[in-house]
Write an enzyme that holds these catalytic residues in place. Structure first.
Site, mmCIF file in Angstrom:
data_model
loop_
_atom_site.group_PDB
_atom_site.id
_atom_site.type_symbol
_atom_site.label_atom_id
_atom_site.label_comp_id
_atom_site.label_asym_id
_atom_site.label_seq_id
_atom_site.Cartn_x
_atom_site.Cartn_y
_atom_site.Cartn_z
ATOM 1 C CG ASP A 1 -53.337 -76.351 -20.800
ATOM 2 O OD1 ASP A 1 -53.608 -77.526 -20.401
ATOM 3 O OD2 ASP A 1 -54.822 -75.483 -20.846
ATOM 4 N NE ARG B 1 -54.509 -83.640 -18.443
ATOM 5 C CZ ARG B 1 -54.147 -84.431 -20.060
ATOM 6 N NH1 ARG B 1 -53.672 -83.352 -21.262
ATOM 7 N NH2 ARG B 1 -54.619 -86.012 -19.672
ATOM 8 C CE1 TYR C 1 -57.612 -74.058 -13.134
ATOM 9 C CE2 TYR C 1 -59.961 -75.195 -12.460
ATOM 10 C CZ TYR C 1 -58.612 -75.199 -12.573
ATOM 11 O OH TYR C 1 -58.670 -76.392 -13.635
ATOM 12 N NE ARG D 1 -55.161 -70.380 -21.536
ATOM 13 C CZ ARG D 1 -54.633 -70.971 -22.089
ATOM 14 N NH1 ARG D 1 -53.837 -72.597 -22.144
ATOM 15 N NH2 ARG D 1 -54.019 -70.380 -23.004
#
Length: 264
Positions: free
Chosen positions: A58, A56, A116, A210
């Site tokens: 966000d 997933r 990422y 993050r």
């Protein structure tokens, strides 16, 4: 009675996550990438099905190479799927690859590595055309100190300190194969430049990238030394790490599977 042969189809999709409440279907009819894809498939084939994604993302997070798969009885030739689906999708979602894979392929469980990328624009002015995909930091940052801090992230570690308390995972051990910071050229007209924090790992915990970025930004600001990244890891406490960086700077860059993953 004759029935069409079921096929397992793997697709790669790119999307701008700005207008969506994440990838995964949410209660309350919130707008998600998964819902948009499933509706487009149903419109095309008449099949109401659930897709399986590599993971997933966000609300507000983007993807260059999200992977998902689903089984279908549709006879549409595989080479026509991308164009047909894109015709029914919003312009901020583009399916860019479709292929038939073995029935045992599972987008999440079969994944070997993920990359990422988090983008920060550092300097006086943001880039108005990239404002949804870059976090703007107006003050100067110590890039070399941040690069030094990234060295502590590489390897197999317990990443409890860099994980949201909302996670449902029982193990916090992950392996980061590569962690690097790449700078783009300085743009005179903006008085700023973009840099990208790129992490490739076996998998990532909820908000892990993050939180790493938020902590590194504190290193860049001089609020903590580079070596503190190692100390935060050893502490295994979310309270020791920095804030969670804003969602819009993050992009799921690529997902690797068997025979696709680069060497360590």
């Amino acid at each position: 009675m004759w029935r069409p042969r079921v096929r397992n189809i793997r697709m790669t999709v790119s999307y701008d996550g700005t207008a969506y409440n994440g990838f995964q279907t949410q209660p309350g009819n919130l707008r998600t990438i998964q819902d948009q894809l499933e509706q487009a498939i149903e419109q095309l084939t008449g099949e109401r099905l659930k897709i399986t994604a590599s993971g997933r993302t966000d609300a507000g997070v983007h993807a260059r190479g999200q992977v998902f798969n689903f089984t279908t009885e549709s006879l549409i030739p595989i080479e026509r799927w991308c164009m047909a689906l894109n015709g029914g999708l919003a312009k901020d979602i583009v399916v860019r690859d479709a292929r038939i894979v073995p029935m045992e392929f599972h987008s999440r469980r079969s994944a070997k590595r993920k990359t990422y990328r988090y983008t920060v624009r550092c300097g006086r002015n943001p880039d108005v055309f990239k404002r949804h995909m870059e976090f703007h930091h107006p003050k100067s940052l110590d890039i070399e100190a941040m690069r030094e801090g990234l060295r502590y992230i590489v390897g197999e570690h317990d990443f409890s300190s860099f994980c949201s308390a909302r996670t449902t995972k029982t193990s916090f051990v992950r392996t980061v194969y590569e962690a690097k910071l790449i700078c783009d050229p300085y743009e005179e007209e903006l008085g700023s430049y973009a840099f990208h924090i790129v992490l490739t790992g076996s998998g990532f915990l909820y908000n892990m990238v993050r939180i790493i970025v938020g902590t590194l930004l504190q290193v860049g600001e001089g609020k903590r030394p580079s070596s503190d990244i190692g100390a935060v890891l050893e502490a295994k406490s979310r309270r020791r790490a920095g804030p969670t960086a804003m969602a819009h700077g993050l992009m799921l860059w690529e997902v690797f599977y068997e025979d696709e993953a680069p060497g360590p």
